[in-house]
Every structure is written in C-alpha cells, then in structure tokens.
Design a protein around this motif. Structure first.
Motif, short mmCIF file in Angstrom:
data_model
loop_
_atom_site.label_atom_id
_atom_site.label_comp_id
_atom_site.label_asym_id
_atom_site.label_seq_id
_atom_site.Cartn_x
_atom_site.Cartn_y
_atom_site.Cartn_z
N ALA A 371 101.42 10.68 10.64
CA ALA A 371 102.24 9.81 9.80
C ALA A 371 102.51 10.42 8.43
O ALA A 371 103.34 9.90 7.68
N ASP A 372 101.84 11.52 8.10
CA ASP A 372 101.90 12.05 6.73
C ASP A 372 103.33 12.37 6.29
O ASP A 372 103.69 12.18 5.13
N SER A 373 104.17 12.82 7.25
CA SER A 373 105.51 13.26 6.86
C SER A 373 106.35 12.08 6.37
O SER A 373 107.36 12.26 5.70
N LEU A 374 105.95 10.85 6.69
CA LEU A 374 106.73 9.68 6.30
C LEU A 374 106.57 9.34 4.82
O LEU A 374 107.43 8.72 4.21
N GLY A 375 105.45 9.74 4.25
CA GLY A 375 105.18 9.43 2.84
C GLY A 375 103.69 9.36 2.61
O GLY A 375 102.92 9.23 3.57
N PRO A 376 103.27 9.43 1.34
CA PRO A 376 101.83 9.53 1.06
C PRO A 376 101.00 8.31 1.45
O PRO A 376 99.80 8.43 1.63
N ASN A 377 101.63 7.14 1.61
CA ASN A 377 100.83 5.94 1.93
C ASN A 377 100.70 5.69 3.44
O ASN A 377 100.09 4.71 3.84
N TYR A 378 101.33 6.56 4.24
CA TYR A 378 101.27 6.36 5.70
C TYR A 378 100.01 7.01 6.25
O TYR A 378 99.73 8.18 5.96
#
Ligand code: NAD
Length: 507
Positions: A371-378
């Motif tokens: 999920a990291d590529s979606l944004g730092p809070n994922y």
C-alpha cells in the motif's frame, strides 16, 4: 444507482471548500466564536493536504462554552419532553438531508472508506430519533411502596455535561453521546478529536438550524491536553462522557477528581474472537475478516485477537491469508476500497512499530496488498500467525488492520486466553454447541458478547466495557442513568412509629 468514485470526489471537493477557505471556529451560545486566534492545522490522511485551520480553544474559550451551557441548562431542562422530542427529530431530519455531505467530509477527514461512511449519517440520525422518542419519558421513575411509606423516584438532568470524542467514526460516536444527553435535558459542551474535527462543526450547525436553543449544544475545538483538560476541570461541568484511550480515561479521572465529576468512559479494547471447531466456519471467516479489517481496524470493538481451535487452525489461517491478500486498499472515496489510509502519520508509526515488534517477538507476519505507493498513511493489512498470548501484540491495542492469531486446545484454555488481558470491551464466539455458547458467554470478561455474529448493534441494549475498557453503559435507558440524577421521595402514609428521644420513656 450507486454513486461513482468520480461523483464522490466532486462532492468532497465541494463540501471541503468551505473548511479550506475560512478558519473553522468554535460554536458557543449559538455564535461562531474564533477565540483567541490560536489555531491548529487539520490535514487529510489521504494525501496530507490541508483541510483547514481550526480554532484551538484555551481555558478562556472553554470557560465561555461551559458558562453558555450553564446559562441554558435550566430552560432546556424545563422544556416539555414532547418539545425536546420534536427538536431532536428535526436534528435527525437535517442530518439525513445532509447525509452525502457528512459522509464525504467524514471520509476525507478520517480516511475511513465510503463503503462504511455512507452509513455514518443515517446511524447518527437513528441515534437522534431513538432518543427523541425517549425524551418525554426520561424523567420517569419508579414507585416503591412499603406498608408505611410510598417511595417514588424522579430523574432530573445532571447537566451541563462535557462530551469528548475520538477520531475514529467521530460523527456517529458524537451523536451517540449528544443525543441522549439532550433528550435527558442536559446541555452539552462537545470537544471533538483534533485529528478529525470537521463533522463536529456540521453537527453543531445542524443542531442550531434544527432549533436547539443557543447555548444548549456548544462546540469547542482544540487539543486534548489543553481544551479537553480545561473542560474536565471546569467547575460548571457536572459530568464527562468520554470515548477514547484507556490512558486518557485515567488522566480525565484525575483531572475531574477535585470537582468530583461523574464520568462515563468508553475506552480501548483487545477483543477476542473465539472460533471453535464445531462452528459454521464460512460465516465465522466472514465475520473475523469484517471485524478486524473494516473501518481500517480503527475500531474499539474490532476482533483483534483470533483464538482458534488447534484442530482447524491451519486450514482457517490459510483461508484468512487468502482473504488478506485480496483486501482492496485504496482511496477512501473509491466505492471499491475496503481499507483506506490510517488517520495520522503518528498513528501509522504506532501500527508499523507493532508490526516490527511482532516479527521481533517471533510471530510470522503476513501482509496484504502493498500500500506504500498510495501515500504515507496507507498500511498493508496484516496477520500475525504463531503468536503467543504473552506477546505485546497479543496484549496491547494496536488499533489498525492487524489481526493476532493464537491456537487453543480446549475451552478452558480459550477462556483463559480471552480473559488474559487488561481489557474487557467486546468478545465474539463462534460455535454450534448451544451449551458451550452459553458457558463461554457467561465466563467471558467483556461488556458485550456476540455469539455467531459480528458487531450488530441494537440501540436499547447496553454498550460498554469492563476492566480497562470502560465505566458505565450507553444505550436505551442506561444512558439516562448517566445523564440524570435519581431522587427518591418517601411519603409517610401516616402513623408509623417515630423514635421518641428526650422523653425519658426509653422508646
Ligand atoms: P484519545 O484518548 O487520544 O483522544 C480522545 C479524545 O480525548 C480527543 O478528543 C482528545 O483530544 C481528548 N483528550 C486527550 N487528552 C485529554 C485530556 N488530558 N483531557 C481531556 N481530553 C483529552 O483517543 P483517540 O486516539 O482519539 O481514539 C482512539 C481510542 O478510542 C482507542 O483506544 C479506541 O479503542 C477508543 N474508542 C473506544 C470506543 C468505545 O466505545 N469503547 C469507541 C471508539 C474509540
């Protein structure tokens, strides 16, 4: 036809604009009050973009709000119950009319997927309707006659009360507190969580528009240790209804001690789900997955500890691992998303910290879709297999999409493990053996036990936890026990013997 992702995005853009353009103020005595000018920045968990500057209350604004609530208390308590019922139904109508707006704002402010938040408003409206209908009977008491006296009880509102709420599903949770408080005849000062303040402003506006008189429902924004603390210490506030972490509950109890505040605490949990070999394993699997991975796992009643019979452990965990891999992590406004971003970088750090700890403690950490590529809070959802009940990941509340799995050999071991934490909020039991279901339900140390079911709420039933999970219950008449004082009136029916002192006759 169901709403598309693009439509949700457009709706969110429109609904959030007002918060970005104009600083978000307190609402005190029916007026927008900016306060001293101190603010904090609210950012979206989706991408860290600013969602607005929010007024940050200090002691002065809290004092203003508590006094506004105090000034409004007597008149609100005196209003006929039928009038309060009408006003609270009107609040529910307006919530329903703005349901789409509330849902997208809540989703963008918390990171909670729309598939769950689309119901946030209707659940909130339902809370108002349920307590609206109970407002006329809130003062009802009991008749307790003896041979010599007629005793009867009366209930009167305790207000003003403070309502302090957390950042997970904030709209629904605040209605759950504010609706019974208002129905009981209490005035309220609400302090929402600083990580998700926006829908509290929508609710405060709605209540005012519905005709709730100025000063009856006040809103102060701010930081817990400042605004929340001042509110719990304020001498005009009679009681504190708090939902949040157990450690904050302890702090509030200490803060409220000098003024002897009545407290109602809904706190953390490390809720077990017990799956026995004789259960309907298909339904159990659906419920286990739902109760840990819905609402991003940021849910007080999440079943975060799976205790599963050793004979079915491997097969059950295999099926769980398949589900984990297929969970859809994504933008919270995408209707396909099942897990959205976590609320805040600090919370992400906490959850990731527990995942590292699990590996260090020797658990087999399995992860869902990256999920990291979606944004730092994922955060990719996780399954901790091969855990032991003594591990910190089996004892402490992680409050994210992380399920700890532990096998058990017999009922006694399952119960010992289930009860072997400091928490006692909810527990879930899966078995087709009726006697076992009753035996286990009676022995679990939890305020709420669901058998062959996930968390299905029925509003008249008591909601709350034991041990470190809380003090007091919400729901039905239980809420009125907290928001009201009970008075007993004893009337002699005449002629009972009164001891005669100072008469010298020894009677
Ligand atoms: P939190 O305790 O950090 O904050 C909750 C609220 O308390 C916020 O509004 C915060 O500003 C305020 N606060 C913080 N310090 C304060 C102080 N010293 N005095 C007064 N107010 C103060 O909790 P959170 O991180 O926002 O929420 C997550 C927690 O809430 C989890 O532990 C979860 O289990 C719990 N929770 C429980 C229930 C339940 O029904 N039992 C429901 C939802 C959430």
């Amino acid at each position: 036809m169901s709403t598309t992702y693009a439509e949700h995005l457009a709706r969110a853009e429109q609904a959030l604009r007002r918060f970005r353009d104009v600083p978000v103020t307190h609402l005190i005595g029916g007026m927008a009050v900016p306060g001293s000018g101190a603010t904090f920045r609210n950012v979206s968990p989706v991408d860290g973009s600013p969602l607005g500057e929010i007024s940050a209350a200090g002691a002065a604004e809290v004092d203003l709000a508590a006094r506004a609530a105090g000034d409004a208390q007597a008149a609100w308590a005196r209003l006929p119950g039928a009038t309060r019922r009408r006003l609270l139904h009107r609040v529910a109508d307006l919530i329903e009319a703005r349901a789409d707006e509330i849902a997208v704002v809540e989703s963008m402010d918390t990171g909670q997927p729309m598939r769950f938040m689309s119901k946030a408003a209707s659940r909130g409206a339902e809370n108002f309707r349920f307590y609206a209908d109970r407002a006329p009977g809130a003062c009802d008491g009991q008749s307790l006659p003896t041979d010599q006296h007629l005793n009867y009880t009366l209930r009167t509102p305790i207000g003003p009360v403070a309502v302090i709420t957390p950042w997970n599903t904030p709209f629904m949770l605040s209605t759950w507190k504010i609706a019974p408080a208002l129905a009981a005849g209490c005035t309220v000062v609400h302090k929402p969580a600083e990580w998700s303040p926006l829908t509290a402003t929508l609710l405060a506006e709605i209540m005012l528009e519905a005709g709730i008189p100025p000063g009856v429902a006040n809103l102060v924004h701010g930081i817990g240790e400042v605004a929340g603390k001042a509110l719990t210490e304020h001498p005009d506030i009679q009681a504190v209804a708090f939902v949040g972490e157990s450690s904050t509950g302890s702090a509030i109890m200490a803060q409220g001690a000098p003024t002897l505040k009545r407290v109602h605490f809904e706190l953390g949990g490390k809720n077990p789900v017990l799956v026995f070999a004789d259960a309907d394993l298909d339904r159990a699997l659906d419920a286990v997955v739902f109760m840990i991975y819905s609402l991003n796992g940021e849910r007080c009643t999440s079943s975060s500890r799976l205790l599963v019979a050793r004979s079915i452990h491997d097969a059950f965990v295999e099926r769980l691992t398949e589900r984990l891999a297929a969970l859809r992590v994504g933008h919270p406004l995408d209707p396909a998303t099942e897990i959205g971003p976590l609320i805040h970088p600090r919370h992400v750090q906490k959850v990731q910290g527990y995942l590292s700890l699990a590996a260090e403690e020797g658990a087999d950490v399995r992860r869902g879709a990256a999920a990291d590529s979606l944004g730092p809070n994922y955060v990719a959802p996780a399954l901790l297999v091969g855990a032991r009940t003594t591990m910190r990941v089996a004892q402490e509340e992680i409050f994210g999409p992380v399920l700890t799995v532990i096998p058990f050999d017999d009922d006694d071991e399952a119960l010992a493990m289930a009860n072997g934490t400091r928490y006692g909020l909810a527990a879930y039991v899966w078995t087709n053996d009726v006697a076992r279901a009753h035996r286990v339900a009676m022995s679990l140390e939890a305020g709420m036990v669901w058998v062959n079911s996930e968390n299905v709420r029925h509003l008249p039933t008591p909601f709350g936890g034991m041990k470190a999970s809380g003090i007091g219950r919400d729901g039905g008449d239980y809420s009125f026990d907290f928001y009201m004082e009970t008075r007993n009136v004893a009337i002699a029916l005449g002629g009972h013997r009164i001891p005669r002192l100072g008469t010298g006759d020894g009677t």
